[in-house]
Design a protein around this motif. Structure first.
Motif, PDB file in Angstrom:
ATOM      1  N   UNK A   1       3.591 -11.256 -11.676  1.00  0.00           N
ATOM      2  CA  UNK A   1       4.923 -10.997 -11.141  1.00  0.00           C
ATOM      3  C   UNK A   1       4.840  -9.875 -10.113  1.00  0.00           C
ATOM      4  N   UNK A   2       5.720  -9.923  -9.128  1.00  0.00           N
ATOM      5  CA  UNK A   2       5.740  -8.912  -8.072  1.00  0.00           C
ATOM      6  C   UNK A   2       5.963  -7.532  -8.682  1.00  0.00           C
ATOM      7  N   UNK A   3       5.175  -6.537  -8.228  1.00  0.00           N
ATOM      8  CA  UNK A   3       5.293  -5.181  -8.762  1.00  0.00           C
ATOM      9  C   UNK A   3       5.851  -4.215  -7.724  1.00  0.00           C
ATOM     10  N   UNK A   4       5.228  -4.146  -6.547  1.00  0.00           N
ATOM     11  CA  UNK A   4       5.696  -3.232  -5.503  1.00  0.00           C
ATOM     12  C   UNK A   4       4.998  -3.571  -4.190  1.00  0.00           C
ATOM     13  N   UNK A   5       5.450  -2.933  -3.138  1.00  0.00           N
ATOM     14  CA  UNK A   5       4.829  -3.098  -1.826  1.00  0.00           C
ATOM     15  C   UNK A   5       4.307  -1.753  -1.339  1.00  0.00           C
ATOM     16  N   UNK A   6       3.327  -1.827  -0.464  1.00  0.00           N
ATOM     17  CA  UNK A   6       2.701  -0.627   0.094  1.00  0.00           C
ATOM     18  C   UNK A   6       2.662  -0.772   1.610  1.00  0.00           C
TER      19      UNK A   6
ATOM     20  N   UNK B   1      -3.790  -5.445 -10.981  1.00  0.00           N
ATOM     21  CA  UNK B   1      -2.888  -5.675  -9.857  1.00  0.00           C
ATOM     22  C   UNK B   1      -3.593  -6.508  -8.800  1.00  0.00           C
ATOM     23  N   UNK B   2      -2.960  -7.601  -8.391  1.00  0.00           N
ATOM     24  CA  UNK B   2      -3.485  -8.414  -7.297  1.00  0.00           C
ATOM     25  C   UNK B   2      -2.864  -7.933  -5.998  1.00  0.00           C
ATOM     26  N   UNK B   3      -3.722  -7.654  -5.024  1.00  0.00           N
ATOM     27  CA  UNK B   3      -3.270  -7.212  -3.709  1.00  0.00           C
ATOM     28  C   UNK B   3      -3.251  -8.395  -2.748  1.00  0.00           C
ATOM     29  N   UNK B   4      -2.107  -8.599  -2.083  1.00  0.00           N
ATOM     30  CA  UNK B   4      -1.987  -9.696  -1.125  1.00  0.00           C
ATOM     31  C   UNK B   4      -1.210  -9.208   0.086  1.00  0.00           C
ATOM     32  N   UNK B   5      -1.753  -9.370   1.289  1.00  0.00           N
ATOM     33  CA  UNK B   5      -0.964  -9.023   2.481  1.00  0.00           C
ATOM     34  C   UNK B   5       0.366  -9.769   2.454  1.00  0.00           C
ATOM     35  N   UNK B   6       1.452  -9.078   2.773  1.00  0.00           N
ATOM     36  CA  UNK B   6       2.777  -9.676   2.666  1.00  0.00           C
ATOM     37  C   UNK B   6       2.920 -10.956   3.492  1.00  0.00           C
ATOM     38  N   UNK B   7       2.163 -11.058   4.586  1.00  0.00           N
ATOM     39  CA  UNK B   7       2.293 -12.217   5.473  1.00  0.00           C
ATOM     40  C   UNK B   7       1.169 -13.237   5.304  1.00  0.00           C
ATOM     41  N   UNK B   8       0.425 -13.145   4.188  1.00  0.00           N
ATOM     42  CA  UNK B   8      -0.650 -14.104   3.942  1.00  0.00           C
ATOM     43  C   UNK B   8      -0.136 -15.264   3.102  1.00  0.00           C
ATOM     44  N   UNK B   9       0.023 -16.419   3.718  1.00  0.00           N
ATOM     45  CA  UNK B   9       0.514 -17.598   3.005  1.00  0.00           C
ATOM     46  C   UNK B   9      -0.495 -18.088   1.971  1.00  0.00           C
ATOM     47  N   UNK B  10      -1.796 -18.049   2.315  1.00  0.00           N
ATOM     48  CA  UNK B  10      -2.808 -18.545   1.379  1.00  0.00           C
ATOM     49  C   UNK B  10      -2.859 -17.675   0.125  1.00  0.00           C
ATOM     50  N   UNK B  11      -2.675 -16.360   0.276  1.00  0.00           N
ATOM     51  CA  UNK B  11      -2.671 -15.476  -0.896  1.00  0.00           C
ATOM     52  C   UNK B  11      -1.489 -15.798  -1.805  1.00  0.00           C
ATOM     53  N   UNK B  12      -0.335 -16.018  -1.218  1.00  0.00           N
ATOM     54  CA  UNK B  12       0.860 -16.316  -2.017  1.00  0.00           C
ATOM     55  C   UNK B  12       0.714 -17.650  -2.757  1.00  0.00           C
TER      56      UNK B  12
ATOM     57  N   UNK C   1       5.258   2.195  10.026  1.00  0.00           N
ATOM     58  CA  UNK C   1       4.637   1.092   9.273  1.00  0.00           C
ATOM     59  C   UNK C   1       4.309  -0.053  10.213  1.00  0.00           C
ATOM     60  N   UNK C   2       3.112  -0.639  10.034  1.00  0.00           N
ATOM     61  CA  UNK C   2       2.724  -1.772  10.875  1.00  0.00           C
ATOM     62  C   UNK C   2       2.221  -2.954  10.059  1.00  0.00           C
ATOM     63  N   UNK C   3       1.864  -2.741   8.801  1.00  0.00           N
ATOM     64  CA  UNK C   3       1.490  -3.842   7.905  1.00  0.00           C
ATOM     65  C   UNK C   3       2.024  -3.517   6.509  1.00  0.00           C
ATOM     66  N   UNK C   4       2.239  -4.582   5.734  1.00  0.00           N
ATOM     67  CA  UNK C   4       2.706  -4.408   4.367  1.00  0.00           C
ATOM     68  C   UNK C   4       1.780  -5.156   3.417  1.00  0.00           C
ATOM     69  N   UNK C   5       1.372  -4.468   2.344  1.00  0.00           N
ATOM     70  CA  UNK C   5       0.589  -5.093   1.287  1.00  0.00           C
ATOM     71  C   UNK C   5       1.478  -5.238   0.048  1.00  0.00           C
ATOM     72  N   UNK C   6       1.518  -6.431  -0.531  1.00  0.00           N
ATOM     73  CA  UNK C   6       2.278  -6.658  -1.766  1.00  0.00           C
ATOM     74  C   UNK C   6       1.327  -6.635  -2.965  1.00  0.00           C
ATOM     75  N   UNK C   7       1.824  -6.129  -4.085  1.00  0.00           N
ATOM     76  CA  UNK C   7       1.046  -6.067  -5.313  1.00  0.00           C
ATOM     77  C   UNK C   7       1.757  -6.845  -6.418  1.00  0.00           C
ATOM     78  N   UNK C   8       0.948  -7.614  -7.159  1.00  0.00           N
ATOM     79  CA  UNK C   8       1.451  -8.435  -8.241  1.00  0.00           C
ATOM     80  C   UNK C   8       0.734  -8.051  -9.529  1.00  0.00           C
ATOM     81  N   UNK C   9       1.519  -7.813 -10.571  1.00  0.00           N
ATOM     82  CA  UNK C   9       0.949  -7.411 -11.850  1.00  0.00           C
ATOM     83  C   UNK C   9       0.603  -8.630 -12.681  1.00  0.00           C
ATOM     84  N   UNK C  10      -0.649  -8.669 -13.161  1.00  0.00           N
ATOM     85  CA  UNK C  10      -1.120  -9.791 -13.973  1.00  0.00           C
ATOM     86  C   UNK C  10      -0.569  -9.636 -15.380  1.00  0.00           C
TER      87      UNK C  10
END
Length: 272
Positions: A120-125, A100-111, A263-272
């Protein structure tokens, strides 16, 4: 194991990457500080003796999370791709079942990076912070510090509540037990050990992790009462209190929100 110098460099790079950004990176500091001596999990890129790129692997049972960063002025030079390719070789050798790749939801460089790999997108935390309110101690549910006799109980909670395999839960708990900044608690109710949680103290903050109650004791208000008692104790010590929860875990999310977590931040997870 990471040296004091390496940990300091990672922290400084994190501060550089987060400065002026609407997100926080999730680098699992409790795990960074308790790395196995004979296992490669951290990858570094230096320019002129200064750390400008970092990628970490974080094992949770049969899955591994990947998170990293590159200093803003060194992005789009292939640094993170190189770190990822080095890490991919290690993951291939280990035969990891899920990545699982972890990327802050608001990080453009990660996306942008994630668009270059098959995932592919898996879930958010949600990362949540407790907003102070008056609470009353719940005396029919207690927490005590865990001891060696509780190890099997802790393992079974990870197996039954988080889907770990027995061997993976054993190895994971051996590893995190080395972290001196954490307190490990057993939740007791109805005369039995029914759950667990741990509280990590980092940078003047208290983070709640690994919160679980055996399925047979769920739905009785035990988790809410245990959480209430922890909040009271940590608040007395003067700590702001945080935790993380998957957005899809409706029961846990509802519990935390009803206990005044926001909630104050969101982390998105992507499944490889």
């Amino acid at each position: 194991m990471l040296t004091t110098k390496q940990l300091k460099e990672i922290k400084e790079l994190q501060e550089i990457c987060e400065k002026g950004e609407p997100f926080q990176l999730k680098l699992n500091w409790d795990m960074l500080q308790s790395r196995e001596a004979n296992e490669i999990n951290d990858f570094f890129h230096y320019e002129d003796g200064k750390l400008v790129g970092f990628l970490g692997l974080y094992g949770f049972g049969n899955k591994v999370e990947v998170c990293g960063m590159v200093a803003p002025s060194w992005r789009r030079k292939g640094i993170f791709t190189k770190l990822y390719l080095d890490a991919a070789e290690i993951l291939k050798e280990r035969g990891v079942q899920e990545i699982l790749f972890n990327a802050p939801a608001k990080s453009e460089s990660a996306k942008l990076f994630l668009k270059t790999i098959p995932c592919s997108y898996a879930f958010s935390e949600y990362q949540m912070k407790w907003e102070e309110r008056e609470l009353r101690e719940q005396k029919d549910v207690t927490l005590r510090l865990a001891n060696d006799d509780d190890f099997e109980t802790i393992i079974q909670l990870d197996v039954q509540c988080f889907g770990f395999e027995d061997a993976d839960a054993h190895d994971y708990n051996i590893r995190i037990s080395r972290n001196n900044s954490e307190q490990f608690y057993i939740i007791e109710a109805e005369g039995h050990s029914v759950g667990k949680m741990r509280v990590d103290h980092q940078d003047g903050e208290a983070w709640i992790y690994g919160f679980a109650v055996f399925p047979g004791y769920q739905g009785k208000g035990i988790g809410r009462k245990a959480l209430t008692n922890v909040l009271i104790e940590e608040h007395k010590k003067g700590f702001p209190i945080f935790l993380e929860v998957e957005a899809t875990n409706a029961n846990a999310l509802g519990l935390y929100e009803s206990c005044s977590f926001k909630a104050y931040h969101v982390q998105d997870y992507y499944k490889y």
